[in-house]
Scaffold this motif. Structure first.
Motif, PDB file in Angstrom:
ATOM      1  N   ASN A  80       0.831  -1.200   0.000  1.00 31.58           N
ATOM      2  CA  ASN A  80       0.000   0.000   0.000  1.00 31.58           C
ATOM      3  C   ASN A  80       0.867   1.253   0.000  1.00 31.58           C
ATOM      4  O   ASN A  80       1.799   1.367   0.785  1.00 31.58           O
ATOM      5  CB  ASN A  80      -0.924   0.017   1.217  1.00 31.58           C
ATOM      6  N   LEU A  81       0.569   2.167  -0.910  1.00 33.99           N
ATOM      7  CA  LEU A  81       1.215   3.470  -0.952  1.00 33.99           C
ATOM      8  C   LEU A  81       0.162   4.557  -0.915  1.00 33.99           C
ATOM      9  O   LEU A  81      -0.972   4.355  -1.362  1.00 33.99           O
ATOM     10  CB  LEU A  81       2.034   3.638  -2.235  1.00 33.99           C
ATOM     11  N   ASP A  82       0.520   5.724  -0.402  1.00 34.84           N
ATOM     12  CA  ASP A  82      -0.306   6.902  -0.555  1.00 34.84           C
ATOM     13  C   ASP A  82       0.138   7.636  -1.812  1.00 34.84           C
ATOM     14  O   ASP A  82       1.264   7.456  -2.305  1.00 34.84           O
ATOM     15  CB  ASP A  82      -0.182   7.808   0.666  1.00 34.84           C
ATOM     16  N   ALA A  83      -0.733   8.495  -2.322  1.00 28.22           N
ATOM     17  CA  ALA A  83      -0.444   9.182  -3.576  1.00 28.22           C
ATOM     18  C   ALA A  83       0.729  10.142  -3.470  1.00 28.22           C
ATOM     19  O   ALA A  83       1.346  10.481  -4.478  1.00 28.22           O
ATOM     20  CB  ALA A  83      -1.686   9.932  -4.049  1.00 28.22           C
ATOM     21  N   ASP A  84       1.048  10.572  -2.244  1.00 29.01           N
ATOM     22  CA  ASP A  84       2.166  11.500  -2.049  1.00 29.01           C
ATOM     23  C   ASP A  84       3.447  10.787  -1.635  1.00 29.01           C
ATOM     24  O   ASP A  84       4.364  11.397  -1.095  1.00 29.01           O
ATOM     25  CB  ASP A  84       1.805  12.573  -1.023  1.00 29.01           C
ATOM     26  N   GLU A  85       3.501   9.483  -1.892  1.00 29.58           N
ATOM     27  CA  GLU A  85       4.667   8.678  -1.522  1.00 29.58           C
ATOM     28  C   GLU A  85       5.303   8.056  -2.758  1.00 29.58           C
ATOM     29  O   GLU A  85       4.703   7.986  -3.829  1.00 29.58           O
ATOM     30  CB  GLU A  85       4.265   7.579  -0.539  1.00 29.58           C
ATOM     31  N   HIS A 106       7.748 -13.523   6.375  1.00 30.43           N
ATOM     32  CA  HIS A 106       6.801 -13.029   7.371  1.00 30.43           C
ATOM     33  C   HIS A 106       5.442 -12.730   6.746  1.00 30.43           C
ATOM     34  O   HIS A 106       5.309 -12.620   5.523  1.00 30.43           O
ATOM     35  CB  HIS A 106       7.354 -11.776   8.044  1.00 30.43           C
ATOM     36  N   ALA A 107       4.445 -12.577   7.596  1.00 27.73           N
ATOM     37  CA  ALA A 107       3.100 -12.259   7.122  1.00 27.73           C
ATOM     38  C   ALA A 107       2.977 -10.801   6.709  1.00 27.73           C
ATOM     39  O   ALA A 107       2.129 -10.446   5.892  1.00 27.73           O
ATOM     40  CB  ALA A 107       2.072 -12.576   8.206  1.00 27.73           C
ATOM     41  N   ALA A 108       3.816  -9.944   7.296  1.00 23.74           N
ATOM     42  CA  ALA A 108       3.743  -8.505   7.020  1.00 23.74           C
ATOM     43  C   ALA A 108       5.099  -7.876   7.319  1.00 23.74           C
ATOM     44  O   ALA A 108       5.909  -8.437   8.076  1.00 23.74           O
ATOM     45  CB  ALA A 108       2.654  -7.858   7.872  1.00 23.74           C
ATOM     46  N   TYR A 109       5.310  -6.692   6.728  1.00 26.93           N
ATOM     47  CA  TYR A 109       6.582  -5.997   6.901  1.00 26.93           C
ATOM     48  C   TYR A 109       6.344  -4.506   7.146  1.00 26.93           C
ATOM     49  O   TYR A 109       5.550  -3.867   6.442  1.00 26.93           O
ATOM     50  CB  TYR A 109       7.460  -6.157   5.655  1.00 26.93           C
ATOM     51  N   THR A 110       7.069  -3.981   8.135  1.00 32.14           N
ATOM     52  CA  THR A 110       7.046  -2.545   8.345  1.00 32.14           C
ATOM     53  C   THR A 110       8.022  -1.872   7.391  1.00 32.14           C
ATOM     54  O   THR A 110       8.990  -2.486   6.927  1.00 32.14           O
ATOM     55  CB  THR A 110       7.427  -2.173   9.788  1.00 32.14           C
ATOM     56  N   VAL A 111       7.745  -0.601   7.118  1.00 29.62           N
ATOM     57  CA  VAL A 111       8.578   0.178   6.206  1.00 29.62           C
ATOM     58  C   VAL A 111       8.826   1.554   6.827  1.00 29.62           C
ATOM     59  O   VAL A 111       7.877   2.209   7.266  1.00 29.62           O
ATOM     60  CB  VAL A 111       7.891   0.357   4.834  1.00 29.62           C
ATOM     61  N   PRO A 112      10.078   2.025   6.867  1.00 29.28           N
ATOM     62  CA  PRO A 112      10.326   3.377   7.381  1.00 29.28           C
ATOM     63  C   PRO A 112       9.872   4.440   6.383  1.00 29.28           C
ATOM     64  O   PRO A 112      10.173   4.354   5.197  1.00 29.28           O
ATOM     65  CB  PRO A 112      11.845   3.412   7.574  1.00 29.28           C
ATOM     66  N   ILE A 133       3.145  -0.872   8.852  1.00 36.16           N
ATOM     67  CA  ILE A 133       3.113  -2.037   7.969  1.00 36.16           C
ATOM     68  C   ILE A 133       2.533  -1.590   6.634  1.00 36.16           C
ATOM     69  O   ILE A 133       1.442  -1.032   6.570  1.00 36.16           O
ATOM     70  CB  ILE A 133       2.245  -3.159   8.576  1.00 36.16           C
ATOM     71  N   ARG A 134       3.277  -1.837   5.563  1.00 38.67           N
ATOM     72  CA  ARG A 134       2.812  -1.474   4.229  1.00 38.67           C
ATOM     73  C   ARG A 134       2.836  -2.659   3.260  1.00 38.67           C
ATOM     74  O   ARG A 134       2.110  -2.671   2.278  1.00 38.67           O
ATOM     75  CB  ARG A 134       3.674  -0.342   3.671  1.00 38.67           C
ATOM     76  N   LEU A 135       3.687  -3.628   3.520  1.00 39.46           N
ATOM     77  CA  LEU A 135       3.772  -4.833   2.688  1.00 39.46           C
ATOM     78  C   LEU A 135       3.214  -5.987   3.507  1.00 39.46           C
ATOM     79  O   LEU A 135       3.684  -6.243   4.623  1.00 39.46           O
ATOM     80  CB  LEU A 135       5.229  -5.108   2.303  1.00 39.46           C
ATOM     81  N   TYR A 136       2.205  -6.685   2.949  1.00 40.30           N
ATOM     82  CA  TYR A 136       1.578  -7.735   3.761  1.00 40.30           C
ATOM     83  C   TYR A 136       0.827  -8.738   2.892  1.00 40.30           C
ATOM     84  O   TYR A 136       0.495  -8.482   1.729  1.00 40.30           O
ATOM     85  CB  TYR A 136       0.616  -7.125   4.788  1.00 40.30           C
ATOM     86  N   ASP A 137       0.574  -9.896   3.494  1.00 34.80           N
ATOM     87  CA  ASP A 137      -0.210 -10.962   2.896  1.00 34.80           C
ATOM     88  C   ASP A 137      -1.641 -10.794   3.408  1.00 34.80           C
ATOM     89  O   ASP A 137      -1.909 -10.962   4.595  1.00 34.80           O
ATOM     90  CB  ASP A 137       0.368 -12.315   3.333  1.00 34.80           C
ATOM     91  N   GLY A 160       8.024  -8.728   9.854  1.00 38.24           N
ATOM     92  CA  GLY A 160       9.406  -8.402   9.533  1.00 38.24           C
ATOM     93  C   GLY A 160       9.574  -6.903   9.356  1.00 38.24           C
ATOM     94  O   GLY A 160       8.608  -6.137   9.385  1.00 38.24           O
ATOM     95  N   HIS A 161      10.812  -6.470   9.160  1.00 37.61           N
ATOM     96  CA  HIS A 161      11.108  -5.040   9.087  1.00 37.61           C
ATOM     97  C   HIS A 161      12.029  -4.762   7.904  1.00 37.61           C
ATOM     98  O   HIS A 161      13.134  -5.311   7.825  1.00 37.61           O
ATOM     99  CB  HIS A 161      11.755  -4.567  10.383  1.00 37.61           C
TER     100      HIS A 161
END
Length: 277
Positions: A80-85, A106-112, A133-137, A160-161
């Motif tokens: 998931n991204l926002d339009a300003d990213e 992992h089931a999901a990953y955080t993103v800085p 968390i932006r990347l996930y199953d 995961g990170h």
């Protein structure tokens, strides 16, 4: 070969910023979906010209919009991204590495998230304090349907990170920043009133001071020089206006004047348990 990964982006009037978001992912993901809520500019045309699939849906809040977005994707793995990213090249390479041997561990990953202010070409890495968390199953995680606080909840599996940045250009200018503060603090003031009632005079007095230093020191905005001072003052204004609007609404109700806030009928925590559309 594209990754078995869907990217979805919610939009409204983002024709100027959306191209960077789409361009940062379209060459290595399976699909990009844009969920538009009635843009009056060229957002839809821009998205389609860049190869994105566009779905139009009436705005019902951040959470419901993102739940709809993730359900519209054809892949189970979602970014998931926002339009300003925009995804940095380092993050793009890192994500692709996780798919080389099949599905990520992992089931999901955080993103800085690295904020970039309009006075900057690039933000300082020290200020990337937000790691959502932006990347996930989606079989094991997904957005909750809260209208304001949109975040991914992991139902099973581990988190995961990732280390690569998502670049976040949230504001077009100082004027735009002020307009967004005015808009979002009205929503948050209503939530504050519903949860906590009328803020005290002491809260009104002290909160801006603590907010400034929280931003400048704890969020390390000092690393951004004069821009960091500006950002910290704007953060203090945002925090102050939230409680100031809550106080104003309470006072007007006490005096029998028309209220300024539309208070929710149910507690926001209860809304988390509702079924999303």
């Amino acid at each position: 070969m594209p990754l078995p990964l869907s990217v979805f982006i919610i939009t409204k009037n983002e024709a100027d910023r959306l191209p960077a978001a789409i361009a940062s992912v379209r060459d290595w993901v399976d699909e990009v979906i844009v969920i538009d809520s009635g843009s009056e500019d060229a957002t839809v045309a821009v998205a389609e010209s860049l190869g994105a699939k566009v779905l139009v849906r009436q705005w019902e809040g951040y959470g419901p919009q993102k739940v709809f977005g993730e359900r519209a994707c054809r892949n189970d793995w979602i970014l998931n991204l926002d339009a300003d990213e925009a995804v940095s090249p380092e993050l793009a390479a890192e994500i692709q590495t996780h798919f080389h041997a099949g599905e990520p561990e992992h089931a999901a990953y955080t993103v800085p998230i690295l904020p970039i202010y309009p006075t900057q070409k690039m933000g300082h890495p020290w200020t990337a304090f937000h790691h959502p968390i932006r990347l996930y199953d989606r079989r094991r995680a997904g957005f909750k349907p809260h209208p304001v606080h949109d975040s991914v909840v992991v139902r099973s599996g581990t988190v995961g990170h990732l280390k690569g940045f998502v670049w976040h250009r949230s504001f077009r200018s100082l004027t735009h920043h002020l307009a967004k503060i005015n808009e979002t603090t009205t929503w948050r003031a209503a939530e504050y009133r519903q949860r906590k009632g009328k803020p005290s005079a002491l809260t009104l007095f002290l909160l801006p001071f603590f907010a400034f230093w929280k931003s400048y020191l704890l969020r390390r905005e000092f690393a951004n020089g004069a821009t960091g001072v500006l950002i910290s003052h704007m953060y203090a204004i945002q925090r102050f206006l939230r409680v100031a609007k809550a106080w104003e609404d309470a006072e007007r109700r006490r005096l029998g004047l028309p209220p300024t806030l539309d208070l929710p009928n149910t507690d926001p925590q209860d809304q988390n348990q509702t079924t999303a559309p």
